[in-house]
Motif scaffolding. Structure first.
Motif, mmCIF file in Angstrom:
data_model
loop_
_atom_site.group_PDB
_atom_site.id
_atom_site.type_symbol
_atom_site.label_atom_id
_atom_site.label_comp_id
_atom_site.label_asym_id
_atom_site.label_seq_id
_atom_site.Cartn_x
_atom_site.Cartn_y
_atom_site.Cartn_z
ATOM 1 N N VAL A 73 16.958 40.683 -29.933
ATOM 2 C CA VAL A 73 17.465 40.520 -31.020
ATOM 3 C C VAL A 73 18.324 41.681 -30.686
ATOM 4 N N GLY A 74 19.844 41.937 -31.767
ATOM 5 C CA GLY A 74 20.849 42.399 -31.562
ATOM 6 C C GLY A 74 21.921 42.159 -30.928
ATOM 7 N N GLY A 75 22.498 42.877 -31.257
ATOM 8 C CA GLY A 75 24.225 43.399 -30.116
ATOM 9 C C GLY A 75 25.022 43.615 -31.116
ATOM 10 N N PRO A 87 19.867 44.293 -36.698
ATOM 11 C CA PRO A 87 18.623 43.822 -36.240
ATOM 12 C C PRO A 87 17.034 44.202 -35.163
ATOM 13 N N GLU A 88 17.613 44.953 -34.913
ATOM 14 C CA GLU A 88 16.363 46.387 -34.089
ATOM 15 C C GLU A 88 15.601 46.419 -35.359
ATOM 16 N N LYS A 89 15.853 46.732 -36.347
ATOM 17 C CA LYS A 89 14.856 47.473 -37.448
ATOM 18 C C LYS A 89 14.178 45.350 -38.102
ATOM 19 N N TYR A 276 5.282 37.261 -28.009
ATOM 20 C CA TYR A 276 5.662 36.780 -26.492
ATOM 21 C C TYR A 276 7.006 36.963 -26.252
ATOM 22 N N GLU A 277 6.996 37.902 -25.951
ATOM 23 C CA GLU A 277 8.519 37.957 -25.225
ATOM 24 C C GLU A 277 9.590 38.532 -24.175
ATOM 25 N N PRO A 278 10.388 38.400 -23.827
ATOM 26 C CA PRO A 278 11.287 39.040 -22.249
ATOM 27 C C PRO A 278 10.678 40.137 -22.448
ATOM 28 N N CYS A 279 11.207 41.577 -22.048
ATOM 29 C CA CYS A 279 11.174 43.047 -21.414
ATOM 30 C C CYS A 279 12.754 43.236 -21.905
ATOM 31 N N HIS A 280 13.658 41.873 -21.803
ATOM 32 C CA HIS A 280 14.271 42.990 -22.010
ATOM 33 C C HIS A 280 15.376 41.832 -23.227
ATOM 34 N N GLY A 281 16.684 42.685 -23.057
ATOM 35 C CA GLY A 281 17.196 42.765 -24.292
ATOM 36 C C GLY A 281 18.243 41.182 -24.359
ATOM 37 N N SER A 282 19.172 41.052 -25.665
ATOM 38 C CA SER A 282 20.082 40.222 -26.092
ATOM 39 C C SER A 282 20.961 39.915 -25.233
ATOM 40 N N ALA A 283 21.177 40.774 -24.129
ATOM 41 C CA ALA A 283 22.971 41.155 -23.142
ATOM 42 C C ALA A 283 23.163 40.673 -23.644
ATOM 43 N N PRO A 284 24.741 41.022 -24.436
ATOM 44 C CA PRO A 284 25.299 40.367 -25.440
ATOM 45 C C PRO A 284 26.388 40.367 -24.418
ATOM 46 N N ASP A 285 26.394 41.152 -22.852
ATOM 47 C CA ASP A 285 27.456 41.307 -22.079
ATOM 48 C C ASP A 285 28.203 39.599 -21.625
ATOM 49 N N ILE A 286 26.296 39.457 -21.426
ATOM 50 C CA ILE A 286 26.572 37.494 -20.565
ATOM 51 C C ILE A 286 26.047 36.106 -21.394
ATOM 52 N N ALA A 287 26.516 36.929 -23.038
ATOM 53 C CA ALA A 287 26.824 35.641 -24.245
ATOM 54 C C ALA A 287 27.246 34.501 -23.591
ATOM 55 N N VAL A 291 23.947 32.541 -17.807
ATOM 56 C CA VAL A 291 23.825 32.705 -16.593
ATOM 57 C C VAL A 291 22.745 33.012 -17.163
ATOM 58 N N ALA A 292 22.883 33.555 -17.663
ATOM 59 C CA ALA A 292 21.303 34.494 -18.214
ATOM 60 C C ALA A 292 20.042 33.931 -17.190
ATOM 61 N N ASN A 293 18.936 35.124 -17.103
ATOM 62 C CA ASN A 293 17.944 34.729 -16.546
ATOM 63 C C ASN A 293 16.594 33.643 -17.077
ATOM 64 N N PRO A 294 16.506 32.776 -17.501
ATOM 65 C CA PRO A 294 15.890 31.680 -17.998
ATOM 66 C C PRO A 294 13.569 32.461 -17.996
ATOM 67 N N GLY A 333 22.794 35.221 -11.800
ATOM 68 C CA GLY A 333 23.164 35.920 -10.804
ATOM 69 C C GLY A 333 22.340 37.432 -10.568
ATOM 70 N N ASP A 334 21.379 38.039 -11.809
ATOM 71 C CA ASP A 334 20.725 38.970 -12.144
ATOM 72 C C ASP A 334 20.089 39.360 -10.853
ATOM 73 N N ILE A 335 18.965 38.075 -9.877
ATOM 74 C CA ILE A 335 18.340 38.464 -8.659
ATOM 75 C C ILE A 335 18.867 37.432 -7.827
HETATM 76 P P1 NAD Z 1 19.659 44.419 -22.306
HETATM 77 O O1 NAD Z 1 18.455 43.648 -21.790
HETATM 78 O O2 NAD Z 1 19.853 43.478 -23.479
HETATM 79 O O3 NAD Z 1 20.749 44.473 -21.143
HETATM 80 C C1 NAD Z 1 20.783 45.402 -20.392
HETATM 81 C C2 NAD Z 1 21.451 44.859 -19.034
HETATM 82 O O4 NAD Z 1 20.882 43.739 -18.900
HETATM 83 C C3 NAD Z 1 22.447 44.136 -18.721
HETATM 84 O O5 NAD Z 1 23.970 44.511 -17.842
HETATM 85 C C4 NAD Z 1 22.857 42.763 -19.676
HETATM 86 O O6 NAD Z 1 23.356 41.453 -18.838
HETATM 87 C C5 NAD Z 1 21.631 42.217 -18.514
HETATM 88 N N1 NAD Z 1 20.224 41.129 -18.546
HETATM 89 C C6 NAD Z 1 19.491 41.041 -20.179
HETATM 90 N N2 NAD Z 1 18.525 40.555 -20.018
HETATM 91 C C7 NAD Z 1 19.395 39.600 -18.690
HETATM 92 C C8 NAD Z 1 18.943 38.302 -18.414
HETATM 93 N N3 NAD Z 1 17.153 37.541 -18.698
HETATM 94 N N4 NAD Z 1 19.300 37.378 -16.874
HETATM 95 C C9 NAD Z 1 20.027 38.196 -16.398
HETATM 96 N N5 NAD Z 1 20.876 39.253 -16.959
HETATM 97 C C10 NAD Z 1 20.102 40.220 -18.094
HETATM 98 O O7 NAD Z 1 20.333 45.754 -22.679
HETATM 99 P P2 NAD Z 1 21.218 46.542 -23.703
HETATM 100 O O8 NAD Z 1 22.319 45.855 -22.819
HETATM 101 O O9 NAD Z 1 20.524 47.909 -23.707
HETATM 102 O O10 NAD Z 1 20.945 45.850 -25.110
HETATM 103 C C11 NAD Z 1 21.468 44.987 -25.719
HETATM 104 C C12 NAD Z 1 21.511 44.458 -26.900
HETATM 105 O O11 NAD Z 1 20.082 44.101 -27.155
HETATM 106 C C13 NAD Z 1 21.047 45.716 -28.171
HETATM 107 O O12 NAD Z 1 21.577 45.296 -29.181
HETATM 108 C C14 NAD Z 1 19.877 46.180 -28.152
HETATM 109 O O13 NAD Z 1 19.680 47.154 -29.186
HETATM 110 C C15 NAD Z 1 19.023 44.744 -28.094
HETATM 111 N N6 NAD Z 1 17.457 45.285 -27.349
HETATM 112 C C16 NAD Z 1 16.880 43.752 -27.812
HETATM 113 C C17 NAD Z 1 15.339 44.162 -27.639
HETATM 114 C C18 NAD Z 1 14.529 42.923 -27.720
HETATM 115 O O14 NAD Z 1 14.409 41.487 -28.230
HETATM 116 N N7 NAD Z 1 13.584 42.539 -27.992
HETATM 117 C C19 NAD Z 1 14.752 44.699 -26.170
HETATM 118 C C20 NAD Z 1 15.610 45.211 -25.904
HETATM 119 C C21 NAD Z 1 17.500 46.187 -26.477
#
Ligand code: NAD
Length: 356
Positions: A73-75, A87-89, A276-287, A291-294, A333-335
């Motif tokens: 979530v988030g962005g 969203p993070e709330k 259960y969820e990935p450790c990463h966030g919502s990666a708005p930069d690549i949404a 190209v996101a890694n699933p 792309g990330d790996i």
């Molecule tokens: P992020 O994890 O979304 O992204 C960090 C970097 O990792 C970015 O360059 C992104 O493109 C890359 N990345 C992340 N997941 C990827 C994937 N599956 N494949 C390829 N590249 C990937 O962290 P951020 O940029 O600090 O946060 C973005 C938003 O996500 C914020 O709104 C934040 O609050 C939210 N967030 C949500 C969660 C969650 O839902 N559990 C966790 C962390 C951050």
């Protein structure tokens, strides 16, 4: 029959969830698991749909499910909304409402990806760390909190870092139990040279060690732990720590493995139910770019099958399928490294389904 609630979330959330659900449906059929899926909104998507980031309907559906699969979530779209509507709330609310106090974050180095790490391969090959992070307490939830104006007119932001004995005990128990089925080494990370809350943390964790005589317990200050994670990461087996330190250290551990896009997580309640969820966030930069890694989300499905749905063979099959697609040289792309085949989100999902 088991019920799984799917929360796609925001930005890349729906993209990676689509692939993870295809994988879940494949094993559901193949192993006759009888899993039924339902969907709900969380985060920005929920705010846009019904005006709050964690609607009551989502909580009701979550309570009626055996497990929850979340994208992220988030962005920046929601940067300007009031703090209690962010969203993070929504994420913090569902974690605390469901008492998901134990966050398991494995950091496993796939041998195929040893060159994608920013550390030299010899430091990370074979790496297998489990970070157990307390998820519903500590400074992220402590009251009082806020931003106030002082008598001199200056504004001051403040938060409260606190843990009570039972909160420390229940996360400690989860960590000791995890260590028992792994390498039997547990490192508790705190800042007890400065913070009273972690003086109590260290005292309680130490007192629990007598119940787990086979587990070798050690303690480390968080600043040293951050340093040791990048200096000699293979010294760790299971790490247990509070909410904020765990947030930071688990992202550091994530990068040791090459990409945050590879790492699943489980947030468990006391009865083994969980989200259960990935450790990463919502990666708005690549949404929206495909190209996101699933794989982190797909591996989260495997954790869900293992920890909440008692479907170990299906979990093993997914983990093997992920390893197989890496063996085939497929990389998002990330790996990506030279000589590999660059693929997008959907192609990676296709490959895992085909490997299954
Ligand atoms: P992020 O994890 O979304 O992204 C960090 C970097 O990792 C970015 O360059 C992104 O493109 C890359 N990345 C992340 N997941 C990827 C994937 N599956 N494949 C390829 N590249 C990937 O962290 P951020 O940029 O600090 O946060 C973005 C938003 O996500 C914020 O709104 C934040 O609050 C939210 N967030 C949500 C969660 C969650 O839902 N559990 C966790 C962390 C951050």
């Amino acid at each position: 029959m088991s019920k799984v609630l799917v929360l796609p979330g925001d930005n890349i959330g729906p993209e990676i969830i689509t692939e993870a659900v295809r994988v879940l449906e494949t094993v559901n059929q193949k192993f006759g698991l009888g899993i039924e899926l339902d969907y709900a909104h969380l985060g920005g998507a929920a705010l846009d749909a019904v005006g709050e980031p964690c609607p009551q309907e989502t909580l009701d559906k979550a309570r009626a499910s055996d497990a929850i699969l979340l994208g992220a979530v988030g962005g920046p779209q929601w940067d300007d909304v009031e703090r209690h509507l962010r969203p993070e709330k929504g994420l913090l609310t569902i974690r605390s409402e469901l008492e998901l106090f134990g966050n398991l974050r494995p950091a496993i180095m796939y041998p195929q990806l040893a060159h994608a790490s920013s550390l030299k391969p010899e430091f990370v090959s074979g790496l297998d760390i489990l970070i157990v992070r307390e998820l519903v307490g500590g400074i992220y939830f402590g009251e009082p909190r806020g931003i106030r104006t002082l008598d001199n007119g200056e504004r001051e932001g403040y938060n409260t870092y606190k843990y009570n004995e039972s909160e420390i005990r229940r996360i400690g128990r989860m960590a000791f139990e995890a260590a028992m089925v792994r390498g039997k080494r547990l490192c508790s990370v705190d800042k007890s040279n400065v913070l009273e809350a972690t003086i109590l943390w260290r005292e309680i964790i130490t007192s629990m060690a007598a119940d787990y005589p086979e587990v070798e317990l050690s303690h480390m200050y968080v600043d040293n732990a951050a340093m040791q994670l990048v200096k000699e990461p293979k010294q760790f087996d299971v790490v247990v720590t509070g909410n904020m330190f765990g947030d930071i250290l688990s992202d550091t551990a994530a990068m040791l493995t090459g990409s945050i896009g590879m790492l699943p997580s489980a947030s468990l309640d006391k009865d083994g139910g969980g989200m259960y969820e990935p450790c990463h966030g919502s990666a708005p930069d690549i949404a929206g770019q495909g190209v996101a890694n699933p794989l982190a989300t797909i591996l989260s499905v495997a954790m869900m099958l293992r920890y909440s749905l008692d479907a170990v063979a299906a979990a093993d099959a997914i983990e093997k399928a992920v390893s197989d697609v890496l063996d085939q040289g497929l990389r998002t792309g990330d790996i990506y490294t030279d000589g590999m085949t660059r693929v997008g989100t959907v192609e990676m999902g296709d490959a895992v389904v085909a490997a299954l």
